[in-house]
Design a protein around this motif. Structure first.
Motif, PDB file in Angstrom:
ATOM      1  N   ASP A  57      -5.601  -0.596  -4.740  1.00  0.00           N
ATOM      2  CA  ASP A  57      -5.042  -1.171  -3.515  1.00  0.00           C
ATOM      3  C   ASP A  57      -6.017  -2.213  -2.963  1.00  0.00           C
ATOM      4  O   ASP A  57      -6.976  -1.883  -2.289  1.00  0.00           O
ATOM      5  N   GLU A  58      -5.749  -3.451  -3.252  1.00  0.00           N
ATOM      6  CA  GLU A  58      -6.599  -4.577  -2.834  1.00  0.00           C
ATOM      7  C   GLU A  58      -8.083  -4.275  -3.057  1.00  0.00           C
ATOM      8  O   GLU A  58      -8.877  -4.274  -2.124  1.00  0.00           O
TER       9      GLU A  58
ATOM     10  N   SER B  90       0.833  -1.201   0.000  1.00  0.00           N
ATOM     11  CA  SER B  90       0.000   0.000   0.000  1.00  0.00           C
ATOM     12  C   SER B  90       0.863   1.245   0.000  1.00  0.00           C
ATOM     13  O   SER B  90       0.556   2.235  -0.663  1.00  0.00           O
TER      14      SER B  90
HETATM   15 MG   LIG Z   1      -2.239  -2.572   2.195  1.00  0.00          MG
END
Ligand SMILES: [Mg+2]
Ligand SMILES: Nc1ncnc2c1ncn2[C@@H]1O[C@H](COP(=O)(O)OP(=O)(O)OP(=O)(O)O)[C@@H](O)[C@H]1O
Lengths: 246, 250
Positions: free
Chosen positions: A165-166, A45
């Motif tokens: 991000d995910e 991240s």
């Molecule tokens: Mg992360």
């Protein structure tokens, strides 16, 4: 014009005295798709958040289209519109309708007319297959729909690069594929993408390059085929075994 | 109004008929002099409301101006915010009132400015500044209650800090901010009684003046308290209505 969309050179990031990113080097060409994976806390991240300046970096350079990104607030704001970002938690604006979520950026930062902004918004809503929900509030949508709206919101800014991000980690399993499908289409349209994800099926399908991160470092960086077929490091092998088993 | 007074008067009379310490005649609405006294007392209500509302409006704006630097990523701005809040919070109201009313004009004069401070503005400025430290804290907690992801999402669609505040953060924070702000208004109403000491003709001042001529502090101050009670109860009802409305369209 160079062919490089994003270039990170010796990027270092500290949270106080915690060294979160250590000498990150990465080149992402225009239209290239890069997947970043790695264990929790490895800095995935943080890399992405440094690129769109949600975090400051302390040393090294970040180039977007050959232009150096600084931590200066004025230039940060101007650059952020060029980089789309999709968060794990969607982060839609809950007090605004879907349509208002989409047109706010273009109207306020690109000074577009409402009419033009709505036109663009409808175009992208169609692409993420949410056309009949434009007047709803985000809370009235399912998680998968919310994430697709979030993707459309980013696309309305017509960014040069999209960061994820995910994007599917907060979704119920049955909703993951509807979001991934939209991302695959986006990839096929030639968007430059950096995606943090553990969806290895997605990585196999669209990624040109896969990075494996651990403890703030890029441990392995390889073309997708090579990454899955012959991971070079032990750590990466173990990680792959773990998540492919699930 | 006369009817309300009559029934209240009857009630008070009942409570105290057995005792001879009371002299309700001073505010007996059935006698001409009692009625004149009541009208004199209640006529302060307008100024009490005017002071409170003006001070509240200023405090609400000033509080926001003070709160925003507290959210800054720059340390210097946050320090400005902390110093203001801590300093203002620790000054008692009465000394601040004296300072503003008697002291500030001297500073103005030394700067060559001819700004007279009348009792009304003296009270309003003091109440507003003193209260702004509290409203600033209300804004702060309201703003902080909005998840960080909202500000980040605003950033990623290119909104500047001011735009993010205006379109994303404050509209969401406002429903958490309004009820405590309204509560704070009740404090202002009560604190406005201090304006009496610099000669402002409001509820408390009126009661004081009548006490001096009528020598009936018990009855007159009882009525004074009742006046504030009615005022505050009306405002609290408004606050509760506001809270319900804020909560319902979640
Ligand atoms: Mg992360
Ligand atoms: N704001 C912060 N302040 C201090 N430390 C932080 C902060 N953000 C992240 N870190 C630390 O930096 C490291 C990397 O965090 P990061 O969020 O980038 O990891 P990640 O790879 O995305 O993990 P996950 O898979 O759990 O999301 C972690 O050890 C984390 O604790």
């Amino acid at each position: 014009m160079s062919n490089t969309a994003i270039e990170l050179k010796n990027l270092n990031k500290w949270f106080d005295d915690f060294h979160a990113l250590k000498n990150i080097n990465l080149t992402v060409n225009k239209g290239e798709k890069v997947v970043i994976c790695g264990p929790s806390g490895s800095g995935k991240s943080t890399v992405v958040r440094c690129i769109n300046k949600l975090e400051k970096h302390q040393s090294g350079t970040i180039l977007l289209d050959g232009k150096k990104l600084t931590n200066n607030p004025k230039s940060v704001t101007s650059v952020q519109g060029d980089i789309g970002m999709v968060f794990q938690q969607f982060n839609l604006f809950p007090h605004l309708t879907v349509m208002e979520n989409l047109i706010l950026g273009p109207m306020k930062t690109q000074r577009q007319s409402r009419q033009k902004a709505v036109e663009i918004a409808l175009h992208y809503l169609e692409r993420v297959r949410i056309t009949d929900q434009a007047q709803k509030m985000p809370s009235q949508l399912s998680g998968g729909q919310q994430q697709r709206v979030a993707i459309a919101r980013s696309l309305c800014m017509e960014p040069k690069v999209m960061l994820f991000d995910e994007p599917t980690s907060a979704l119920d399993p049955e909703m993951i594929s509807e979001v991934l499908d939209v991302m695959v289409e986006l990839a096929n349209d030639g968007m430059t993408m950096i995606v943090v994800t553990h969806e290895m099926g997605f990585a196999r399908k669209v990624a040109d390059k896969v990075l494996f991160m651990d403890q703030g470092q890029i441990v392995e960086q390889a073309l997708t085929e090579d990454f899955f077929n012959s991971p070079k490091t032990q750590r990466c092998q173990t990680f792959l075994n773990q998540i492919l088993k699930h | 109004m006369k009817k309300i007074c009559l029934s209240l008067f009857a009630l008070l009379g009942l409570c105290s008929c057995s005792s001879d310490i009371w002299g309700w005649y001073v505010i007996n609405p059935t006698t001409p002099s009692g009625w004149i006294n009541i009208k004199f007392l209640v006529s302060g209500m307008g100024n009490t409301i005017l002071i409170s509302v003006t001070a509240a409006v200023i405090s609400i704006s000033l509080g926001l101006i003070v709160a925003l630097p507290g959210q800054s990523s720059k340390r210097a701005w946050r320090i400005v915010n902390r110093v203001y809040v801590e300093l203002i919070r620790s000054i008692p109201l009465l000394p601040m009132l004296f300072w503003v009313f008697y002291g500030l004009p001297i500073i103005f004069k030394s700067m060559g400015l001819n700004i007279p401070i009348d009792p009304f503005w003296g009270a309003v400025i003091t109440l507003a500044i003193s209260d702004s430290a509290f409203t600033a804290e209300i804004y702060r907690s309201g703003i902080q209650s909005i998840a960080r992801g909202q500000a980040e999402a605003a950033q990623t669609i290119g909104l500047s800090y001011a735009q993010s505040m205006r379109y994303i953060i404050l509209p969401q924070a406002i429903r958490r901010i309004l009820p405590p702000l309204a509560n704070q208004f009740i404090y202002i109403v009560k604190m406005s009684a201090f304006a009496s000491v610099i000669g402002m003709q409001e509820l408390t001042r009126r009661a004081n003046e009548l006490v001096v001529t009528e020598y009936r502090p018990l009855e007159l101050y009882s009525l004074l308290i009742l006046e504030y009670l009615v005022l505050v109860l009306i405002i609290s009802a408004g606050v509760r209505w506001l809270e319900r409305r804020m909560g319902s369209d979640e």
